[in-house]
Design an enzyme around this catalytic site. Structure first.
Site, PDB file in Angstrom:
ATOM      1  CG  ASP A 210     -11.403  -1.731   4.313  1.00 44.63           C
ATOM      2  OD1 ASP A 210     -11.762  -2.294   5.363  1.00 44.63           O
ATOM      3  OD2 ASP A 210     -10.305  -1.144   4.230  1.00 44.63           O
TER       4      ASP A 210
ATOM      5  N   GLY B  81      -4.706  -4.815   5.556  1.00 42.01           N
ATOM      6  CA  GLY B  81      -3.781  -4.618   6.673  1.00 42.01           C
ATOM      7  C   GLY B  81      -4.039  -3.314   7.394  1.00 42.01           C
TER       8      GLY B  81
ATOM      9  CE  LYS C 181      -4.482  -0.447  -0.010  1.00 41.43           C
ATOM     10  NZ  LYS C 181      -5.321  -1.031   1.064  1.00 41.43           N
TER      11      LYS C 181
ATOM     12  CD  GLU D 297      -9.382  -1.186   0.129  1.00 40.36           C
ATOM     13  OE1 GLU D 297      -9.452  -1.514   1.331  1.00 40.36           O
ATOM     14  OE2 GLU D 297      -8.302  -1.150  -0.497  1.00 40.36           O
TER      15      GLU D 297
ATOM     16  CE  LYS E  25      -7.990  -2.971   6.024  1.00 38.76           C
ATOM     17  NZ  LYS E  25      -8.103  -1.492   6.117  1.00 38.76           N
TER      18      LYS E  25
ATOM     19  CB  SER F 114      -0.916  -0.011   1.228  1.00 43.65           C
ATOM     20  OG  SER F 114      -1.784   1.090   1.219  1.00 43.65           O
TER      21      SER F 114
ATOM     22  CE  LYS G 263      -4.339   3.325   2.271  1.00 44.24           C
ATOM     23  NZ  LYS G 263      -5.560   2.755   2.873  1.00 44.24           N
TER      24      LYS G 263
ATOM     25  CG  ASP H  62      -8.048   2.071   0.352  1.00 44.50           C
ATOM     26  OD1 ASP H  62      -9.260   2.362   0.379  1.00 44.50           O
ATOM     27  OD2 ASP H  62      -7.411   1.703   1.352  1.00 44.50           O
TER      28      ASP H  62
END
Length: 397
Positions: A267, A319, A187, A242, A291, A161, A189, A214
């Site tokens: 998520d 995570g 991934k 996400e 998660k 990430s 952000k 995400d």
């Protein structure tokens, strides 16, 4: 799901029952190797609450509470988790008059609304102690829930990430570092204003690498510019987007999905197998990030995995910047066959110069799943002492 599968999911067997003699709540603060920025804010230190359960027989189990210091990712936060553990969860278990078993935690604590991360930490510490006592690993225990012929992986493909950067050049340099190390999925952000351009530049610079984004619920379905930016991401052949909208906005996700070619993954919206099933049936998502802490523990995560495996819904393991304690348990879960997409199970050095366990290392794009008893790793007492802020001991009366 067949009755036999449901029976195999009942992991609350007596061999795992134990009698705790002492429980330590240990607050730690581990410096991150680089700041990690999301739409919630920037972290430079991983503040975590660890649970250490010691039994009357001298067996020790460990877990890590995933709650952050502030209630930004969810309503749970570190001090609140400690409070509810000490004032409500632990006393309720002690008052039950039973030997404690990880499998009994959810039912015994069901009258306490919410607080899934705190409950998950307690369940996991008891599960670690119970499995250490009988010499069984998390991954072998989880494998009992699988259909006949299915087996866990010995090594889990690792994604990484990447936080919001100060500039496009800084972002590209960080992604290049992770690609060179061998991570098989990136991934990014994102947030409004930091979305289309960063994704375009990463795709242009790194070709067909597996890429996803995400949003951490930063977008709104009623803001035209937000929807336009998310639709524009379709151009870049992403694995998924996400949690674009707020956790509670399932209707908004359903509406957004009609505009996007990129699959939506949820998520924050998914706190149980029931939530996951409902979201998929509504059309709010096609992929689920699991998660364990968010859904209340590994046992609920196993129920979610069994449902997804039978339904063909892709999963991946998310995570929360875990130390080696939480990362070890996550690897055991991510090894199960329903986890078909690379998860956020990065190597220890992605986050920490010195982890609390023997560091997890990336080798050939994957990380080995621990096979020792319990979570399969030992806590480094010296490393723990160096980052401990305070410790509280709770003794069953």
């Amino acid at each position: 799901m067949s009755a036999s599968t449901l029976e195999r999911l009942d992991l609350a067997e007596d061999p795992l029952a134990l009698t705790p003699s002492r429980i330590d709540l240990v607050e730690v603060g581990l410096p991150l190797v680089r700041p990690f920025r999301t739409s919630f804010g920037t972290s430079t230190t991983r503040a975590a609450l660890l649970l250490r359960v010691e039994t009357a027989d001298g067996v020790v189990g460990w877990s890590e509470c995933a709650a952050d210091p502030e209630p930004l990712y969810s309503e749970e936060y570190l001090a609140g988790a400690e409070h509810v553990l000490l004032e409500h969860l632990l006393p309720r278990l002690a008052a039950s008059g039973r030997r404690w078993s990880a499998g009994g935690v959810a039912d015994l604590l069901a009258p306490i609304a919410g607080h899934r991360m705190a409950k998950a930490a307690l369940e996991t510490a008891l599960l670690d102690a119970g499995l250490r006592a009988i010499g069984r690993s998390f991954v072998d225990h989880f494998a009992q829930t699988l259909p006949a012929g299915a087996t866990p992986q010995a090594r889990v493909p690792a994604g990484v990430s990447v936080g919001i950067a100060d500039s496009l050049d800084a972002l590209l340099a960080e992604v290049a570092e992770y690609v060179d190390r061998g991570y098989v999925r990136i991934k990014l952000k994102i947030e409004p204003g930091w979305d289309v351009d960063p994704v375009r530049e990463v795709r242009r610079s790194f070709g067909d690498i597996a890429l996803q984004v995400d949003a951490n619920a930063a977008y709104r379905i009623d803001v035209a510019e937000h929807v336009a930016a998310l639709v524009a991401l379709d151009e870049f052949d992403l694995l998924l987007v996400e949690q674009p909208l707020a956790a509670e906005d399932l209707a908004g996700h359903v509406a957004l999905a009609r505009h996007l070619a990129t699959p939506i993954c949820l998520d924050e919206s998914v706190r149980s197998v029931r939530d996951a099933r409902g979201a998929v049936e509504l059309g709010a998502c096609h992929i689920v990030n699991v998660k364990p802490a968010r859904v209340g523990g590994y046992l609920e995560a196993l129920h979610l995995h069994a449902w997804a495996l039978g339904s063909g819904v892709p999963l991946w393991c998310g995570g929360m910047l875990e130390t080696g304690i939480g990362r070890a348990a996550n690897l055991a879960l991510a090894a199960l066959p329903g986890f078909t997409l690379p998860g956020d199970v990065s190597a220890s050095d992605r986050y920490y110069a010195r982890d609390l366990t023997t560091p997890f290392e990336l080798n050939g794009g994957a990380i080995a799943v621990p096979t020792g008893a319990g979570i399969g790793v030992a806590v480094d007492d010296d490393a723990l002492a160096a980052v401990t802020r305070r410790r509280h001991t709770w003794t069953p009366s």
